[in-house]
Structure formats: C-alpha cells, structure tokens
Write a protein that holds these residues in place. Structure first.
Motif, PDB file in Angstrom:
ATOM      1  N   ASP A  88      33.357  34.634  50.775  1.00  0.00           N
ATOM      2  CA  ASP A  88      34.297  33.756  50.072  1.00  0.00           C
ATOM      3  C   ASP A  88      35.006  34.507  48.954  1.00  0.00           C
ATOM      4  O   ASP A  88      36.231  34.439  48.821  1.00  0.00           O
ATOM      5  CB  ASP A  88      33.570  32.537  49.485  1.00  0.00           C
ATOM      6  CG  ASP A  88      33.062  31.591  50.557  1.00  0.00           C
ATOM      7  OD1 ASP A  88      33.621  31.593  51.671  1.00  0.00           O
ATOM      8  OD2 ASP A  88      32.109  30.843  50.274  1.00  0.00           O
ATOM      9  N   PHE A  93      39.148  35.698  48.456  1.00  0.00           N
ATOM     10  CA  PHE A  93      40.001  35.544  47.268  1.00  0.00           C
ATOM     11  C   PHE A  93      40.552  36.895  46.827  1.00  0.00           C
ATOM     12  O   PHE A  93      41.737  37.022  46.508  1.00  0.00           O
ATOM     13  CB  PHE A  93      39.213  34.905  46.112  1.00  0.00           C
ATOM     14  CG  PHE A  93      39.180  33.411  46.142  1.00  0.00           C
ATOM     15  CD1 PHE A  93      40.216  32.664  45.609  1.00  0.00           C
ATOM     16  CD2 PHE A  93      38.099  32.749  46.695  1.00  0.00           C
ATOM     17  CE1 PHE A  93      40.188  31.276  45.622  1.00  0.00           C
ATOM     18  CE2 PHE A  93      38.051  31.363  46.717  1.00  0.00           C
ATOM     19  CZ  PHE A  93      39.096  30.627  46.175  1.00  0.00           C
ATOM     20  N   THR A 143      43.351  38.299  49.098  1.00  0.00           N
ATOM     21  CA  THR A 143      44.630  37.636  48.845  1.00  0.00           C
ATOM     22  C   THR A 143      45.197  38.052  47.493  1.00  0.00           C
ATOM     23  O   THR A 143      46.396  38.310  47.365  1.00  0.00           O
ATOM     24  CB  THR A 143      44.467  36.100  48.912  1.00  0.00           C
ATOM     25  OG1 THR A 143      43.842  35.759  50.155  1.00  0.00           O
ATOM     26  CG2 THR A 143      45.805  35.399  48.826  1.00  0.00           C
ATOM     27  N   ALA A 144      44.342  38.150  46.475  1.00  0.00           N
ATOM     28  CA  ALA A 144      44.789  38.590  45.146  1.00  0.00           C
ATOM     29  C   ALA A 144      45.332  40.023  45.215  1.00  0.00           C
ATOM     30  O   ALA A 144      46.353  40.331  44.581  1.00  0.00           O
ATOM     31  CB  ALA A 144      43.655  38.487  44.138  1.00  0.00           C
ATOM     32  N   LEU A 166      44.545  32.639  41.782  1.00  0.00           N
ATOM     33  CA  LEU A 166      43.500  32.886  42.776  1.00  0.00           C
ATOM     34  C   LEU A 166      42.195  33.312  42.116  1.00  0.00           C
ATOM     35  O   LEU A 166      41.117  32.806  42.440  1.00  0.00           O
ATOM     36  CB  LEU A 166      43.940  33.977  43.762  1.00  0.00           C
ATOM     37  CG  LEU A 166      44.961  33.570  44.804  1.00  0.00           C
ATOM     38  CD1 LEU A 166      45.588  34.792  45.430  1.00  0.00           C
ATOM     39  CD2 LEU A 166      44.301  32.702  45.852  1.00  0.00           C
ATOM     40  N   ILE A 167      42.305  34.241  41.199  1.00  0.00           N
ATOM     41  CA  ILE A 167      41.101  34.755  40.530  1.00  0.00           C
ATOM     42  C   ILE A 167      40.450  33.653  39.705  1.00  0.00           C
ATOM     43  O   ILE A 167      39.222  33.504  39.713  1.00  0.00           O
ATOM     44  CB  ILE A 167      41.442  35.990  39.679  1.00  0.00           C
ATOM     45  CG1 ILE A 167      41.868  37.146  40.596  1.00  0.00           C
ATOM     46  CG2 ILE A 167      40.257  36.394  38.817  1.00  0.00           C
ATOM     47  CD1 ILE A 167      42.481  38.331  39.875  1.00  0.00           C
ATOM     48  N   ASN A 205      40.483  30.512  40.330  1.00  0.00           N
ATOM     49  CA  ASN A 205      39.812  29.626  41.285  1.00  0.00           C
ATOM     50  C   ASN A 205      38.499  30.210  41.793  1.00  0.00           C
ATOM     51  O   ASN A 205      37.609  29.481  42.212  1.00  0.00           O
ATOM     52  CB  ASN A 205      40.730  29.302  42.465  1.00  0.00           C
ATOM     53  CG  ASN A 205      41.861  28.379  42.074  1.00  0.00           C
ATOM     54  OD1 ASN A 205      41.763  27.620  41.113  1.00  0.00           O
ATOM     55  ND2 ASN A 205      42.955  28.450  42.800  1.00  0.00           N
ATOM     56  N   ALA A 206      38.381  31.537  41.761  1.00  0.00           N
ATOM     57  CA  ALA A 206      37.157  32.194  42.231  1.00  0.00           C
ATOM     58  C   ALA A 206      36.050  32.193  41.177  1.00  0.00           C
ATOM     59  O   ALA A 206      34.910  32.544  41.487  1.00  0.00           O
ATOM     60  CB  ALA A 206      37.470  33.631  42.666  1.00  0.00           C
TER      61      ALA A 206
END
Length: 135
Positions: A89, A93, A96-97, A112-113, A115-116
């Motif tokens: 997971d 992320f 994509t980042a 994104l980061i 959200n991680a």
C-alpha cells in the motif's frame, strides 16, 4: 482557483511568502504552485519517514529554484522508506508520488504523501504490537 484567507494567514506562492492583513480572497487565473499555511509542516513535525518525505516535497514547492537538488534528496529518502517499511500500500502511494515529482506536480505529491500518513501509522502500531508479543 479561488483561495480564501483569514487575517494574518500566510500563503506560499511560487516560492514567495505572502501574508494578508485582513480577510481576503485571491483568484489565481493561471497555473500556479501554492501552499496554504495550514498545510505547511514544521521541521520538528517531520518525525516519521513519510513526514520527512512530505517535508522534502514541501521544500520543493516553497523553494522552486532549488527543487532539482531537493528532488535528489526525495529520491534517496523514498528509496530508504521502501527498504525499511515494506508495504504494498505504501509503495503504491510512493510510486504515484514519484511520478508526480517527475512531472513537477509537487502539490499533488504532497496530497498523496499526506494520505499515506495513516498507512504508516497503522504499520507502526502493528509493528509495535508484534514486538510486544515477542517479548
């Protein structure tokens, strides 16, 4: 894009820091890189690997003149995160980042980061639970 600011709030735009003296709204009529004050992480808050990555990307957004050099730091840290926190997971992320960073889309990479952070926290809690059981 329309941005609403409160009195005294800061806005970071293309490396410049703006502060408004009264409640105001700004409308950006073209593509611009900006960061609201409440999304700015202080150095002492960068206390986990993902938060350190966030801080580095934030620096790229706030100091575009040095973004190339800072991107090298991002690559190094992202590689270390992948090695020390094996998680499909989290790697998703990061993949994509990474692409957002290559495309110069630093704000999207920050989202994104951010959200991680929850995934990282859950992995840390799970890891702590395993250490307690092993003792």
């Amino acid at each position: 894009m329309l941005v609403h600011l409160k009195r005294g709030e800061k806005l970071y735009v293309n490396g410049a820091v703006l502060r408004v003296d009264r409640r105001t709204s700004l409308e950006f009529l073209n593509d611009v890189s900006f960061l609201l004050e409440n999304h700015v992480m202080q150095v002492d808050e960068a206390n986990t690997p993902m938060r350190q990555l966030y801080f580095v990307v934030q620096t790229m957004l706030m100091d575009p003149a040095n973004a190339g050099m800072t991107a090298e730091l991002y690559k190094h840290l992202a590689h270390r995160v992948r090695q020390t926190i094996p998680s499909e997971d989290l790697n998703g992320f990061l993949d994509t980042a990474d692409q957002k960073i290559l495309d110069g889309r630093f704000f999207e990479a920050l989202k994104l980061i951010r959200n991680a952070f929850a995934i990282e926290a859950a992995l840390f809690v799970a890891d702590q639970g395993q250490k307690v059981e092993a003792a």
